[in-house]
Design a protein around this motif. Structure first.
Motif, PDB file in Angstrom:
ATOM      1  N   LEU A  28       0.810  -1.119   0.059  1.00 54.33           N
ATOM      2  CA  LEU A  28       0.075   0.084  -0.171  1.00 54.33           C
ATOM      3  C   LEU A  28       1.083   1.321   0.074  1.00 54.33           C
ATOM      4  CD1 LEU A  28      -2.745   1.503   0.169  1.00 54.33           C
ATOM      5  CD2 LEU A  28      -2.683   1.128   2.590  1.00 54.33           C
ATOM      6  N   GLU A  29       1.966   1.376   0.851  1.00 59.25           N
ATOM      7  CA  GLU A  29       2.772   2.429   0.990  1.00 59.25           C
ATOM      8  C   GLU A  29       3.553   2.650  -0.444  1.00 59.25           C
ATOM      9  OE1 GLU A  29       4.678   2.614   5.417  1.00 59.25           O
ATOM     10  OE2 GLU A  29       5.476   1.151   4.112  1.00 59.25           O
ATOM     11  N   LYS A  30       3.748   1.641  -1.184  1.00 58.94           N
ATOM     12  CA  LYS A  30       4.586   1.729  -2.522  1.00 58.94           C
ATOM     13  C   LYS A  30       3.602   2.270  -3.464  1.00 58.94           C
ATOM     14  CE  LYS A  30       7.788  -2.265  -1.988  1.00 58.94           C
ATOM     15  NZ  LYS A  30       8.151  -3.338  -2.536  1.00 58.94           N
ATOM     16  N   LEU A  31       2.497   1.856  -3.392  1.00 60.06           N
ATOM     17  CA  LEU A  31       1.262   2.187  -4.374  1.00 60.06           C
ATOM     18  C   LEU A  31       0.900   3.820  -4.181  1.00 60.06           C
ATOM     19  CD1 LEU A  31      -1.058  -0.924  -4.592  1.00 60.06           C
ATOM     20  CD2 LEU A  31       0.564  -0.029  -6.403  1.00 60.06           C
ATOM     21  N   GLN A  32       0.980   4.165  -2.912  1.00 64.37           N
ATOM     22  CA  GLN A  32       0.514   5.424  -2.500  1.00 64.37           C
ATOM     23  C   GLN A  32       1.597   6.278  -3.134  1.00 64.37           C
ATOM     24  OE1 GLN A  32       0.003   4.868   1.612  1.00 64.37           O
ATOM     25  NE2 GLN A  32      -2.527   4.886   1.396  1.00 64.37           N
ATOM     26  N   ALA A  33       2.915   6.055  -2.758  1.00 60.72           N
ATOM     27  CA  ALA A  33       4.101   6.992  -3.220  1.00 60.72           C
ATOM     28  C   ALA A  33       4.068   6.835  -4.812  1.00 60.72           C
ATOM     29  CB  ALA A  33       5.354   6.295  -2.597  1.00 60.72           C
ATOM     30  N   GLU A  34       3.995   5.563  -5.301  1.00 57.08           N
ATOM     31  CA  GLU A  34       4.074   5.785  -6.694  1.00 57.08           C
ATOM     32  C   GLU A  34       2.944   6.590  -7.489  1.00 57.08           C
ATOM     33  OE1 GLU A  34       6.104   4.760  -8.615  1.00 57.08           O
ATOM     34  OE2 GLU A  34       7.343   3.317  -7.942  1.00 57.08           O
ATOM     35  N   ASN A  35       1.897   6.555  -6.674  1.00 60.77           N
ATOM     36  CA  ASN A  35       0.565   7.214  -7.220  1.00 60.77           C
ATOM     37  C   ASN A  35       0.939   8.838  -7.148  1.00 60.77           C
ATOM     38  OD1 ASN A  35      -2.286   7.705  -8.287  1.00 60.77           O
ATOM     39  ND2 ASN A  35      -2.691   8.471  -6.110  1.00 60.77           N
TER      40      ASN A  35
END
Length: 229
Positions: free
Chosen positions: A196-203
């Motif tokens: 989730l952290e990765k997806l949020q940062a990538e977004n």
């Protein structure tokens, strides 16, 4: 060759021809009766400072400390990086400035401050590197990308060094979010990032890239409007 002053709009038009149509710096200089290296100089100034680099004088922008000069020269002497890449990395307005420092070093000439320090510099040449968290690095890269990779602006905004911002942006471009994780024994290793952290940062970073692309589109529209006047 012409010694006349050139408007910001004229400089931007030539840079657009180089970026969009692949016209070489040499050809642009020849076609417009400009001194050799002038368009390359404008390109470096624009990349480092944005439009301010095309309108401000050298005395306003080119203030370099002896410490910075030594750091740049030592990095060049160590090998693996060109004078042009060093100019881009440290926000130096012209590639031949780095070459000049290297020549001075090679003949054992002392590298000194370019000018006495008076007031607040426009850029952040002497900002010191500082420790940052992973989240800070993500925010810094996000801000830098959203502002057309203006490393100096990001360094000023987050009170860190130009070189750090440049390094983090390049790491993100090479490795994505993982490139912004410090693997030197922090309490929370990079591999503990949740999906989730990765997806949020990538977004967030993808949104910043979209903003930059829109800025480039708006920039080209602005140039088109200038040319139609």
């Amino acid at each position: 060759m012409s010694k006349r002053k050139h408007s910001k709009e004229f400089k931007l038009r030539l840079l657009k021809e180089h970026a969009e149509n692949g016209v070489s710096f040499y050809q642009l200089e020849k076609d417009n009766n400009l001194s050799f290296g002038m368009v390359r100089h404008w390109f470096a100034a624009y990349r480092a400072y944005g439009e301010a680099g095309l309108i401000c004088s050298n005395s306003m922008l080119c203030r370099y400390s002896a410490e910075l000069k030594r750091r740049v020269v030592e990095e060049y002497v160590a090998g693996g990086i060109s004078t042009l890449d060093l100019a881009h990395k440290y926000g130096i307005r012209a590639e031949n400035t780095v070459s000049k420092w290297v020549r001075q070093y090679n003949v054992h000439e002392e590298l000194t401050d370019s000018r006495p320090e008076k007031g607040e510099y426009l850029m952040v040449k002497n900002n010191k590197p500082r420790k940052t968290t992973r989240d800070e690095r993500i925010r810094i890269v996000e801000y830098c990308i959203a502002n057309a990779n203006n490393y100096s602006l990001a360094a000023k905004e987050f009170d860190c060094s130009y070189g750090q911002v440049y390094f983090w942006v390049k790491k993100y471009e090479e490795k994505g979010i993982e490139g912004l994780c410090d693997r030197r024994g922090r309490s929370k290793p990079a591999n503990e990032l949740t999906e989730l952290e990765k997806l949020q940062a990538e977004n967030r970073l993808l949104k910043a890239q979209a903003k930059q692309q829109q800025m480039e589109i708006d920039f080209l529209k602005k140039l088109d409007a200038v040319e139609r006047r």
